[in-house]
Design an enzyme around this catalytic site. Structure first.
Site, mmCIF file in Angstrom:
data_model
loop_
_atom_site.group_PDB
_atom_site.id
_atom_site.type_symbol
_atom_site.label_atom_id
_atom_site.label_comp_id
_atom_site.label_asym_id
_atom_site.label_seq_id
_atom_site.Cartn_x
_atom_site.Cartn_y
_atom_site.Cartn_z
ATOM 1 N N GLU A 162 0.795 -1.213 0.000
ATOM 2 C CA GLU A 162 0.000 0.000 0.000
ATOM 3 C C GLU A 162 0.840 1.281 0.000
ATOM 4 O O GLU A 162 0.403 2.296 -0.541
ATOM 5 C CB GLU A 162 -0.926 0.025 1.225
ATOM 6 C CG GLU A 162 -2.080 -0.958 1.164
ATOM 7 C CD GLU A 162 -3.109 -0.600 0.099
ATOM 8 O OE1 GLU A 162 -3.448 0.591 -0.004
ATOM 9 O OE2 GLU A 162 -3.555 -1.509 -0.631
ATOM 10 N N SER B 287 -46.048 -32.337 23.765
ATOM 11 C CA SER B 287 -45.905 -33.277 24.874
ATOM 12 C C SER B 287 -44.619 -33.101 25.671
ATOM 13 O O SER B 287 -44.432 -33.778 26.685
ATOM 14 C CB SER B 287 -45.999 -34.713 24.349
ATOM 15 O OG SER B 287 -47.323 -34.979 23.936
#
Length: 611
Positions: free
Chosen positions: A68, A333
């Site tokens: 960069e 249940s």
């Protein structure tokens, strides 16, 4: 032209006074850690604190500098030579093919400016870059830069990107991994390690070559790194944990309404379990998709109430709604243990004989899964194992449905419990979190637990909140607890829960399915550890005969196969004879509502047999 540019640059760098740059602002973040200290999520501001470059391997920051801004340590904020090179190349190619912004200029843009391409913005950027260089050291500038840049896939900053793509802290990145991340910055979408793996690797090789040119690594290190192909996580490894992070983040905000500084929250989550829960929810739901499955949830809690796993859906990125905490669905249940526990506490035993036959209660006639089929005389233990609806409905009517509601609330159910005749078959709307909380009491010796996920909160090195170990609250006494555990073990050995069994462990549990197949559950436990799985659809449409005995039981087994290896092997605790804590005060109000007839009825549910 170039000499004029260089002279202007030198004049700007030596100017005694420049316009003051704005203050650097950053919203505070809350970082969440699992029980081993690994980062599982961050909430709050987008940007993390500046990266401490000194704590990284030297090749990590060098990768970014090399590709960069290789003259980063030499210039004063902008690089006249770099600008001149970009101009020459642009003129020769007829277009702008090289960028000329230094790392400091990029930081100035990220901190203070927009991305618009105007001469005014560029001039301001240059001024701010010089001012940054005058104010901060090179390491500070690089640390700020690495905490702000975007790497794609929602990752802002080096640490977030390292965790997202490689599931490791930035301090443990390899040379190749550092080069891959440095290469991404040119185009976070074009070089994304997940979406563009080949282009990412090609770009990484350019970074490695630049690192050799700048002396950051040797040619031998480059060759070794170039041959490697690190594992890239296609989905965020901490993705399933985001449901849990959302939940505890809400708790943190209630504890501390105004967060003005960075916080670190140490949680109860076991990330190994969480990953297993996420895998189980995703895999089993996909397997049964032809039968209309859509979503799933899994919660696991230890005997003291610590939430070890909490997954509220199959994919947080596409469906962040937390079904483990916020959704309330009929329990089917899986509710029946509260009915049977009430009966046992009133003097019945697992061997008490009952009759499976037609029954009508207040005009309501429940049916078994196979309509018109009845077993005749059976024991309570068999009735629970086979999930016989007629027996559960009659039993709740005999012991008193308000008493069943009190039992459920006493062991950990916090939602409003309806007490119409169908409540025995699980018409109450509950969340997976509270169902797991209630089942935890069955396996920890009968103590009610309060599920929690926060151990402590730190601000810097100071502990500002510490969870106090909760005192045991007896909720179930013997012999009822031991008898219920005996019956629940039978569910997994000779009943509807066979598919959930994990060989070699003391396990008990219960299936749950609504009559319209909108909800299916399996809730179970071992000594000091409980877990519930739920499966259903967000649009509340029925699934195609998905029962608790099938997909949820398989999901429970898949998860527990991993989870049980991460907790001490322990038999289900029978619980010492002890006085039972009085029911919560809400139960009295609820009972009064029942007496007054203000609790609305709910539709009936049934439980299919083992598939």
């Amino acid at each position: 032209m170039l000499s004029l540019l260089a002279a202007s640059s030198l004049q700007l760098a030596q100017a005694p006074e420049l316009p003051r740059m704005p203050a650097i602002e950053r919203q505070p973040q809350i970082t969440y850690l699992d029980r081993s200290g690994a980062v599982i999520g961050v909430r709050g501001g987008r940007y993390a604190p500046p990266v401490d470059v000194a704590k990284l391997p030297a090749y990590v920051p060098a990768a970014f500098v090399s590709i960069e801004d290789r003259r980063f340590y030499e210039h004063n904020g902008f690089d006249p030579r770099g600008i001149a090179r970009a101009v020459v190349v642009g003129l020769s190619e007829g277009r702008a093919s090289q960028g000329a912004s230094t790392i400091t200029q990029q930081l100035a843009r990220n901190l203070f400016l927009s991305q618009e391409r105007t001469l005014e913005r560029k001039a301001t950027e240059l001024v701010y870059a010089v001012e940054l260089e005058r104010t901060y050291s090179k390491k500070q500038i690089l640390g700020l830069y690495l905490s702000r840049v975007y790497f794609g896939s929602g990752a802002y900053g080096l640490e977030a990107a390292s965790q997202r793509f490689f599931n490791k802290p930035a301090a443990k990145l390899s040379i190749k991994e550092a080069a891959m991340l440095a290469g991404v910055l040119k185009s976070p979408s074009g070089y994304n390690p997940v979406e563009q793996p080949e282009r990412c690797l090609e770009r990484a090789n350019l970074v490695l070559a630049a690192m050799v040119e700048t002396g950051a690594i040797t040619p031998a290190q480059r060759d070794k790194a170039a041959a490697q192909k690190p594992k890239v996580w296609k989905t965020a490894p901490a993705g399933p944990s985001q449901y849990f992070v959302d939940w505890v983040d809400g708790e943190v905000r209630r504890l501390m309404p105004k967060v003005t500084r960075d916080l670190t929250v140490e949680t109860t989550l076991d990330q190994g379990m969480e990953i297993a829960a996420g895998d189980a929810a995703r895999t089993v739901t996909a397997r049964y998709k032809p039968q209309g499955t859509d979503q799933a949830a899994i919660v696991a809690i230890d005997g003291a109430g610590r939430v070890r796993a909490l997954v509220g859906g199959t994919d947080y990125a596409s469906a962040p709604y937390n079904r483990a905490v916020s959704a309330r669905r009929q329990a089917g249940s899986a509710w029946k243990p509260f009915v049977y526990l009430t009966a046992l506490e009133q003097g019945r035993t697992p061997d008490t004989e009952v009759i499976d036959e037609p029954v009508t209660i207040n005009g309501w006639t429940p049916s078994n899964y196979e309509v018109g089929t009845y077993l005749g005389p059976i024991t309570l233990q068999t009735a629970l194992a086979k999930s016989v609806n007629t027996v559960a409905a009659r039993l709740a009517d005999e012991v008193g449905r308000p008493q069943v509601a009190q039992t459920a609330r006493r062991v950990g159910i916090v939602s409003t419990v309806n007490t119409d005749p169908a409540m025995a078959l699980g018409t109450t709307l509950v969340s997976p979190l509270e169902m797991t909380q209630a089942y935890a009491a069955f396996g920890n010796g009968g103590n009610r637990v309060q599920a929690y996920g926060i151990e402590r909160i730190r601000q810097g090195g100071t502990v500002i909140y510490q969870k106090r170990p909760p005192a045991p609250v007896p909720a179930i006494a013997n012999p009822a607890l031991s008898e219920l555990n005996q019956m629940m073990r039978t569910v997994m050995v000779a009943g509807t829960g066979g598919r959930a069994a994990v060989p070699g462990y003391d396990l008990a549990g219960k299936t749950g399915t609504t009559s319209d197949y909108k909800d299916a559950w399996f809730c179970g436990y071992t000594g000091g550890f409980a877990a519930c799985t739920w499966m259903g659809r967000d649009d509340a449409k029925p699934m195609a005969r998905i029962s608790g005995a099938t997909a949820p039981a398989e999901m429970w087994k898949s998860f527990m196969g991993v989870a049980l290896k991460r907790v001490p092997r322990q038999a289900i605790l029978p619980g010492p004879p002890a006085p039972v804590a009085p029911p919560p005060v809400e139960v009295a109000a609820e009972a009064a509502a029942v007496t007054a007839g203000t609790v609305p009825p709910s539709p009936a549910v049934t439980e299919p047999p083992t598939k």
